[in-house]
Design a protein around this motif. Sequence first.
Motif, mmCIF file in Angstrom:
data_model
loop_
_atom_site.group_PDB
_atom_site.id
_atom_site.type_symbol
_atom_site.label_atom_id
_atom_site.label_comp_id
_atom_site.label_asym_id
_atom_site.label_seq_id
_atom_site.Cartn_x
_atom_site.Cartn_y
_atom_site.Cartn_z
ATOM 1 N N LEU A 78 0.852 -1.186 0.000
ATOM 2 C CA LEU A 78 0.000 0.000 0.000
ATOM 3 C C LEU A 78 0.885 1.232 0.000
ATOM 4 O O LEU A 78 2.003 1.207 0.523
ATOM 5 N N TYR A 79 0.378 2.311 -0.554
ATOM 6 C CA TYR A 79 1.144 3.551 -0.639
ATOM 7 C C TYR A 79 0.393 4.678 0.040
ATOM 8 O O TYR A 79 -0.835 4.734 -0.005
ATOM 9 N N GLU A 80 1.163 5.566 0.668
ATOM 10 C CA GLU A 80 0.581 6.734 1.311
ATOM 11 C C GLU A 80 1.501 7.923 1.117
ATOM 12 O O GLU A 80 2.706 7.760 0.870
ATOM 13 N N ALA A 81 0.921 9.117 1.255
ATOM 14 C CA ALA A 81 1.689 10.348 1.079
ATOM 15 C C ALA A 81 2.175 10.922 2.403
ATOM 16 O O ALA A 81 2.955 11.863 2.407
ATOM 17 N N ARG A 82 1.767 10.360 3.511
ATOM 18 C CA ARG A 82 2.215 10.855 4.813
ATOM 19 C C ARG A 82 3.610 10.284 5.081
ATOM 20 O O ARG A 82 3.763 9.152 5.534
ATOM 21 N N VAL A 83 4.613 11.089 4.788
ATOM 22 C CA VAL A 83 5.994 10.625 4.879
ATOM 23 C C VAL A 83 6.832 11.448 5.854
ATOM 24 O O VAL A 83 8.011 11.163 6.037
ATOM 25 N N ASP A 84 6.238 12.451 6.472
ATOM 26 C CA ASP A 84 7.027 13.391 7.266
ATOM 27 C C ASP A 84 7.146 13.025 8.739
ATOM 28 O O ASP A 84 7.638 13.821 9.529
ATOM 29 N N ASP A 85 6.712 11.847 9.104
ATOM 30 C CA ASP A 85 6.835 11.422 10.496
ATOM 31 C C ASP A 85 6.955 9.899 10.551
ATOM 32 O O ASP A 85 6.876 9.223 9.536
ATOM 33 N N ASN A 86 7.163 9.385 11.723
ATOM 34 C CA ASN A 86 7.282 7.937 11.900
ATOM 35 C C ASN A 86 6.008 7.419 12.562
ATOM 36 O O ASN A 86 6.010 7.012 13.709
ATOM 37 N N HIS A 87 4.891 7.491 11.827
ATOM 38 C CA HIS A 87 3.626 7.009 12.373
ATOM 39 C C HIS A 87 3.463 5.512 12.081
ATOM 40 O O HIS A 87 4.267 4.918 11.380
ATOM 41 N N HIS A 88 2.422 4.948 12.642
ATOM 42 C CA HIS A 88 2.170 3.514 12.514
ATOM 43 C C HIS A 88 0.787 3.301 11.899
ATOM 44 O O HIS A 88 0.149 4.256 11.460
ATOM 45 N N HIS A 89 0.332 2.055 11.872
ATOM 46 C CA HIS A 89 -0.935 1.730 11.231
ATOM 47 C C HIS A 89 -1.734 0.729 12.049
ATOM 48 O O HIS A 89 -1.160 -0.080 12.776
ATOM 49 N N VAL A 90 -3.050 0.795 11.877
ATOM 50 C CA VAL A 90 -3.953 -0.204 12.424
ATOM 51 C C VAL A 90 -4.675 -0.822 11.226
ATOM 52 O O VAL A 90 -5.068 -0.115 10.300
ATOM 53 N N VAL A 91 -4.776 -2.169 11.239
ATOM 54 C CA VAL A 91 -5.346 -2.901 10.112
ATOM 55 C C VAL A 91 -6.497 -3.756 10.611
ATOM 56 O O VAL A 91 -6.377 -4.466 11.623
ATOM 57 N N CYS A 92 -7.620 -3.716 9.881
ATOM 58 C CA CYS A 92 -8.775 -4.560 10.230
ATOM 59 C C CYS A 92 -8.534 -5.978 9.729
ATOM 60 O O CYS A 92 -8.234 -6.193 8.549
ATOM 61 N N ARG A 93 -8.661 -6.936 10.632
ATOM 62 C CA ARG A 93 -8.486 -8.347 10.269
ATOM 63 C C ARG A 93 -9.587 -8.850 9.340
ATOM 64 O O ARG A 93 -9.394 -9.817 8.613
ATOM 65 N N SER A 94 -10.728 -8.180 9.355
ATOM 66 C CA SER A 94 -11.858 -8.635 8.562
ATOM 67 C C SER A 94 -11.838 -8.085 7.135
ATOM 68 O O SER A 94 -11.827 -8.835 6.173
ATOM 69 N N CYS A 95 -11.809 -6.760 6.998
ATOM 70 C CA CYS A 95 -11.921 -6.153 5.668
ATOM 71 C C CYS A 95 -10.613 -5.594 5.125
ATOM 72 O O CYS A 95 -10.528 -5.239 3.952
ATOM 73 N N GLY A 96 -9.580 -5.493 5.974
ATOM 74 C CA GLY A 96 -8.290 -4.987 5.524
ATOM 75 C C GLY A 96 -8.160 -3.475 5.552
ATOM 76 O O GLY A 96 -7.147 -2.935 5.097
ATOM 77 N N ALA A 97 -9.159 -2.767 6.069
ATOM 78 C CA ALA A 97 -9.070 -1.306 6.170
ATOM 79 C C ALA A 97 -7.820 -0.926 6.966
ATOM 80 O O ALA A 97 -7.442 -1.617 7.911
ATOM 81 N N VAL A 98 -7.185 0.173 6.571
ATOM 82 C CA VAL A 98 -5.957 0.637 7.223
ATOM 83 C C VAL A 98 -6.152 2.093 7.637
ATOM 84 O O VAL A 98 -6.697 2.892 6.872
ATOM 85 N N ALA A 99 -5.692 2.429 8.834
ATOM 86 C CA ALA A 99 -5.726 3.808 9.313
ATOM 87 C C ALA A 99 -4.390 4.144 9.956
ATOM 88 O O ALA A 99 -3.677 3.258 10.431
ATOM 89 N N ASP A 100 -4.057 5.427 9.955
ATOM 90 C CA ASP A 100 -2.827 5.889 10.591
ATOM 91 C C ASP A 100 -2.994 5.942 12.099
ATOM 92 O O ASP A 100 -4.077 6.232 12.603
#
Length: 142
Positions: A78-100
């Motif tokens: 997956l690709y994202e444009a938020r590159v200016d920090d060292n953030h992480h992600h949460v992923v849904c085990r069911s549908c695969g949705a991703v959030a910062d």
Amino acid sequence: MTTDFSSVLREASLRVTRPRLAVLAAVHQRPHVDTEAVIDRVRADLGTVSHQAVYDVLRALTAAGLLRRIQPAGGPALYEARVDDNHHHVVCRSCGAVADVDCATGQAPCLAAPADHGFSIDEAEVTYWGTCPDCSTDHPLK
């Protein structure tokens, strides 16, 4: 917010091309987007463009630090444009949705590893796994 993608490319010492502009726009419009969705969006903007051209642009923009590539276990890149920090992600085990997810204790504390084994650490990748609100509503716990 309107981003001048031509200037962004020039500042990164990259040539300004229609495919690069279209890929940047696609990723800025939809964070955590997979390659196929980028290809679809770029083709909607430009017409004919090869898979390889989009892959090459994604690779170049990632190498230049304009995009970030993540790949949660068992899923596509997956690709994202938020590159200016060292953030992480949460992923849904069911549908695969991703959030910062911002770093839990402030400005990139996870870069100070308790044992670095001599490595010069510049990034930490933490992925939280769970069930998103939509999936939780679809299948409430009993």
